[in-house]
Scaffold this motif. Structure first.
Motif, mmCIF file in Angstrom:
data_model
loop_
_atom_site.group_PDB
_atom_site.id
_atom_site.type_symbol
_atom_site.label_atom_id
_atom_site.label_comp_id
_atom_site.label_asym_id
_atom_site.label_seq_id
_atom_site.Cartn_x
_atom_site.Cartn_y
_atom_site.Cartn_z
ATOM 1 N N PHE A 128 0.469 2.583 -10.357
ATOM 2 C CA PHE A 128 -0.248 1.456 -9.732
ATOM 3 C C PHE A 128 0.468 0.890 -8.517
ATOM 4 C CE2 PHE A 128 -1.634 1.306 -14.218
ATOM 5 C CZ PHE A 128 -2.957 1.637 -14.013
ATOM 6 N N LYS A 129 1.403 1.671 -7.951
ATOM 7 C CA LYS A 129 2.065 1.226 -6.720
ATOM 8 C C LYS A 129 1.304 1.807 -5.539
ATOM 9 C CE LYS A 129 5.921 -1.151 -7.361
ATOM 10 N NZ LYS A 129 6.392 -2.292 -6.635
ATOM 11 N N LYS A 130 0.938 0.936 -4.641
ATOM 12 C CA LYS A 130 0.219 1.404 -3.470
ATOM 13 C C LYS A 130 0.895 0.831 -2.240
ATOM 14 C CE LYS A 130 -3.638 -0.260 -5.373
ATOM 15 N NZ LYS A 130 -5.058 -0.612 -5.443
ATOM 16 N N SER A 131 0.842 1.616 -1.177
ATOM 17 C CA SER A 131 1.446 1.137 0.055
ATOM 18 C C SER A 131 0.625 -0.031 0.592
ATOM 19 C CB SER A 131 1.499 2.260 1.065
ATOM 20 O OG SER A 131 2.176 1.835 2.210
ATOM 21 N N ASN A 132 -0.652 0.070 0.408
ATOM 22 C CA ASN A 132 -1.539 -0.986 0.879
ATOM 23 C C ASN A 132 -2.357 -1.475 -0.318
ATOM 24 O OD1 ASN A 132 -3.417 -2.576 2.069
ATOM 25 N ND2 ASN A 132 -4.247 -1.006 3.421
ATOM 26 N N GLN A 133 -2.013 -2.682 -0.792
ATOM 27 C CA GLN A 133 -2.579 -3.124 -2.066
ATOM 28 C C GLN A 133 -4.102 -3.279 -2.048
ATOM 29 O OE1 GLN A 133 -1.194 -3.404 -5.048
ATOM 30 N NE2 GLN A 133 0.755 -2.704 -4.285
ATOM 31 N N SER A 134 -4.653 -3.491 -0.864
ATOM 32 C CA SER A 134 -6.104 -3.705 -0.826
ATOM 33 C C SER A 134 -6.853 -2.380 -0.791
ATOM 34 C CB SER A 134 -6.459 -4.531 0.405
ATOM 35 O OG SER A 134 -6.075 -3.831 1.562
ATOM 36 N N ASN A 135 -6.083 -1.309 -0.748
ATOM 37 C CA ASN A 135 -6.665 0.017 -0.634
ATOM 38 C C ASN A 135 -7.618 0.331 -1.793
ATOM 39 O OD1 ASN A 135 -6.870 2.903 -0.354
ATOM 40 N ND2 ASN A 135 -5.111 2.687 1.001
ATOM 41 N N GLU A 136 -8.567 1.177 -1.526
ATOM 42 C CA GLU A 136 -9.559 1.552 -2.535
ATOM 43 C C GLU A 136 -8.947 2.378 -3.677
ATOM 44 O OE1 GLU A 136 -12.953 1.592 -3.658
ATOM 45 O OE2 GLU A 136 -12.646 -0.364 -2.749
ATOM 46 N N SER A 137 -7.864 3.080 -3.376
ATOM 47 C CA SER A 137 -7.308 3.981 -4.387
ATOM 48 C C SER A 137 -6.702 3.177 -5.531
ATOM 49 C CB SER A 137 -6.246 4.876 -3.778
ATOM 50 O OG SER A 137 -5.090 4.115 -3.508
ATOM 51 N N ILE A 138 -6.495 3.849 -6.671
ATOM 52 C CA ILE A 138 -5.995 3.115 -7.835
ATOM 53 C C ILE A 138 -4.491 3.247 -7.999
ATOM 54 C CG2 ILE A 138 -8.147 3.077 -9.121
ATOM 55 C CD1 ILE A 138 -7.024 5.502 -10.688
ATOM 56 N N GLY A 139 -3.880 4.103 -7.227
ATOM 57 C CA GLY A 139 -2.422 4.192 -7.262
ATOM 58 C C GLY A 139 -1.855 4.970 -8.428
ATOM 59 N N LEU A 140 -2.607 5.937 -8.908
ATOM 60 C CA LEU A 140 -2.082 6.770 -9.986
ATOM 61 C C LEU A 140 -1.873 8.213 -9.557
ATOM 62 C CD1 LEU A 140 -4.063 5.477 -13.078
ATOM 63 C CD2 LEU A 140 -1.627 5.316 -12.710
ATOM 64 N N GLY A 141 -2.383 8.554 -8.395
ATOM 65 C CA GLY A 141 -2.323 9.945 -7.930
ATOM 66 C C GLY A 141 -0.904 10.490 -7.860
ATOM 67 N N LEU A 142 -0.011 9.733 -7.209
ATOM 68 C CA LEU A 142 1.350 10.225 -7.060
ATOM 69 C C LEU A 142 2.126 10.152 -8.370
ATOM 70 C CD1 LEU A 142 2.600 9.095 -3.549
ATOM 71 C CD2 LEU A 142 2.003 11.363 -4.331
ATOM 72 N N ALA A 143 1.767 9.175 -9.216
ATOM 73 C CA ALA A 143 2.410 9.098 -10.531
ATOM 74 C C ALA A 143 2.100 10.364 -11.328
ATOM 75 C CB ALA A 143 1.932 7.868 -11.289
#
Lengths: 437, 228
Positions: free
Chosen positions: A374-389
């Motif tokens: 759930f870490k994203k470079s841009n928090q408002s981004n549409e992605s959920i932040g699990l891809g790289l995890a």
């Protein structure tokens, strides 16, 4: 350091500490007892001489050839009937240390008071000490030898159950669902250890099974209501609705899309953690890479991204085929999503590693943190932040090393298939060079 | 088409059956293993929608029954588990296709149709015709008024999806999932859906076809057959 050596060193240390203390104690005791005996004897002699004086005999019998002096003294008897003098001095003629004890006794014989003095040379404490020292050296040497020898021999026997337990723990594998087998032992401590380990591993196995069951159940329990909501919304959108309602339904559909994606990703992560995707056969990683990249043609052309690939052929890798696909596709979609219009993506595959680099905005948080959930470079981004995890987890499961760097407008993610092999660092430097140009 | 829906969740089963009833299919529901087995032995179905996890048994066991009794129905597995083993077991056990929850109803329908075409019509109907539009699923060719359309694979899939689910509101999400699969990670897909739909409409119009595809505000698109 081995437990055995530690115990031996402690033991020897204690022996070294205690030995001088005991030496001093015994020296003092021996010396005091010797002196005491001498004083006793001389007092006895003085008494006898006094009795002879009283009887009017000549005290020759005792005084003859003995270091004894009889002195008539003036005046009354002193209050102390006896005095003991211990002299330590250096004798002039021999030039060495001497120790002399003098016992002075006072008697009243008739009207005359006498002082009878006996003296004798006794053994010096240094001499006792010298004698003891050689004995102690031998003693300590013998103790050392005995301790280290017996410790070695005994430990083999005593620690045998412990070593066997260690081996059993080492071979224990949570996933094999085999309860741990520990050898019986008669040592109480090891019995306790074994029962503790047994309890712990049994608990771990139960928990592992529970977690697995939970993840499966969570999947089922969450996916079904999601399916219900989604299908009902789809049915609802078929009915007579106005624009506002349609917009509301659209928003809900977006949310469900995201929810189901999060759920699926988390489950995948759990399964990866549970090592459910064990790979047993080699796949051609180059082919998978090519296929996956081809799937993203649409995205690339729509964002007008230029893709350059340099894929070596015939790269066999032991990895679960679905994981390989997911790995590449997550990295690809990541490289596209965080790219700008008319950006660039470069994919390179060699026997040693897989590199994907893309242009894009600089990351707002340190790059290694982007692997966290759930870490994203841009928090408002549409992605959920699990891809790289997920990518990270896949790499961990397969023993790959993954790094993420950002330099001069390029994001570079690099996966080394066999970390620890030589020559990797050289390639990394080269890589960066070509990328920065 | 006669369909047996084996699903223990009553709301979901009724949702599926509502949707399929709209296509004039006859749907029967079975909420557990025993009921499903009974129905399978007594009646014949063209297709079976099969949930793997049932309160009193495993859907995979039901597959064995289907094979043993030589039931020729197509089987589409619905499962919440997207564990790979389940997928492989299901397909090896004689299922024709597999969808994971939460699925889109149009997607379910499209797959059901595909199974039906393959299995029941034995491939004789690789041509899907709607008015002037003809789609050949074997050659992946689309013609409008006998003019071959220059469509990409994605656009062909999209058109097929529309034709199979005609007069239905197809959400952008459902189209995205159909074209790019579930793991597309919502790559701002919806712009791409828009692009694809726009291109497709352009190509159909260029071939003098009727522009059946209309935008449903806030939701997605609809293949409206009443357009002329």
């Amino acid at each position: 350091m081995k437990l055995l050596n530690k115990v031996t060193i402690w033991f020897v240390g204690i022996v070294f500490l205690i030995t001088p203390i005991t030496m001093i104690i015994s020296r003092t005791n021996i010396k005091r007892n010797l002196d005491q005996a001498e004083v006793e004897r001389m007092r006895e002699v003085n008494d006898r001489v006094a009795r002879q004086l009283e009887a009017g005999e000549k005290p020759d019998r005792y005084t003859h050839g003995r270091p004894i002096a009889i002195l008539p003294i003036q005046g009354p008897l002193p209050a102390e009937k006896e005095s003991v003098v211990i002299d330590n001095f250096v004798s002039e003629d021999l030039g060495q240390k001497e120790c002399r004890i003098t016992v002075n006794s006072f008697y009243q014989v008739g009207d005359q008071a006498y002082e009878i003095s006996s003296f004798n040379y006794v053994i010096k404490s240094e001499e006792i000490f010298k004698g003891m020292l050689s004995a102690v050296v031998w003693k300590v040497l013998l103790i050392l030898l005995a301790v280290s020898l017996t410790a070695r021999l005994l430990s083999k026997k005593v620690f045998k159950p412990f070593h066997r337990t260690m081996k059993a723990i080492h071979q224990f594998d949570l996933k094999q669902k085999q309860p741990i087998q520990l050898p019986p032992t008669s040592t109480k401590e090891f019995q306790e250890l074994n029962s503790f380990i047994k309890k712990m591993t049994d608990k771990a196995m139960d928990d592992y099974a529970a977690v697995k069951e939970f993840s499966e159940n969570a999947s089922h329990e969450l996916q079904t209501p999601l399916a219900v909501i989604r299908s009902k919304l789809e049915l609802l959108s078929e009915t007579n609705i106005d624009g506002t309602q349609a917009a509301l339904i659209g928003d809900m559909q977006n949310a469900i899309e995201k929810l189901s994606h999060i759920n699926r990703s988390l489950l995948l992560l759990t399964k990866l953690e549970n090592q459910e995707y064990k790979a047993y056969e080699t796949i051609k990683f180059c082919r998978v890479t090519k296929e996956v990249i081809a799937m993203y043609d649409d995205w690339l052309s729509m964002k007008e991204i230029t893709l350059t690939t340099s894929l070596d052929k015939n790269i066999p890798l032991i990895i679960h085929p679905s994981l390989a696909e997911m790995l590449i596709s997550n990295l690809m979609s990541n490289a596209i999503r965080h790219n700008h219009e008319k950006g660039m993506i470069r994919v390179e595959l060699t026997r040693k590693d897989f590199c994907i680099s893309n242009t894009g905005l600089p990351p707002e948080i340190p790059t290694h943190e982007l692997f966290q959930r759930f870490k994203k470079s841009n928090q408002s981004n549409e992605s959920i932040g699990l891809g790289l995890a997920i990518v990270k987890q896949i790499c961990e499961v397969n023993g790959f090393l993954i790094t993420y760097e950002y330099q001069n407008g390029w994001h570079l993610i690099r996966i080394v298939f066999e970390p620890g092999k030589k020559g990797d660092s050289i390639r990394s430097a080269k890589e960066l060079e070509t990328v920065t140009i | 088409m006669k369909v047996l829906i084996v699903e223990d969740n009553k709301e979901l089963a009724s949702g599926i059956s509502d949707y399929l009833n709209g296509e004039k299919y006859i749907c029967e529901l079975a909420y557990d293993f025993e009921a499903a087995r009974e129905k399978l032995l007594l009646f014949t179905y063209d297709c079976i929608l099969l949930d793997i996890m049932l309160p009193d048994g495993n859907g995979l066991e039901l597959l064995k029954v289907i094979r043993k009794e030589n039931i020729s129905s197509g089987v589409l597995i619905i499962s919440a588990k997207d564990a790979l083993d389940d997928k492989v077991n299901g397909l090896e056990g004689g299922a024709d296709d597999y969808v994971t929850k939460p699925f889109h109803l149009p997607e379910l329908h499209a797959r059901l149709r595909a199974i039906y075409r393959r299995k029941k019509l034995e491939g004789s109907s690789n041509l899907i015709t709607f008015n002037e539009i003809v789609l050949n699923t074997d050659t992946v060719e689309a013609t409008v008024n006998n003019t071959l359309l220059d469509v990409t694979r994605k656009e062909f899939d999209l058109l097929l999806y529309f034709v199979v689910n005609k007069n239905r509101v197809l959400s952008k999400q459902s189209i995205a999932a159909h074209l790019w699969g579930d793991y597309t990670d919502s790559l701002a897909n919806f712009d791409f859906v828009y692009q694809h739909v726009k291109n497709l409409r352009k190509k159909i119009s260029a071939a003098q076809g009727i522009d059946y595809i209309e935008t449903v505000y806030g939701l997605g698109y609809k293949f409206n057959t009443s357009k002329t």
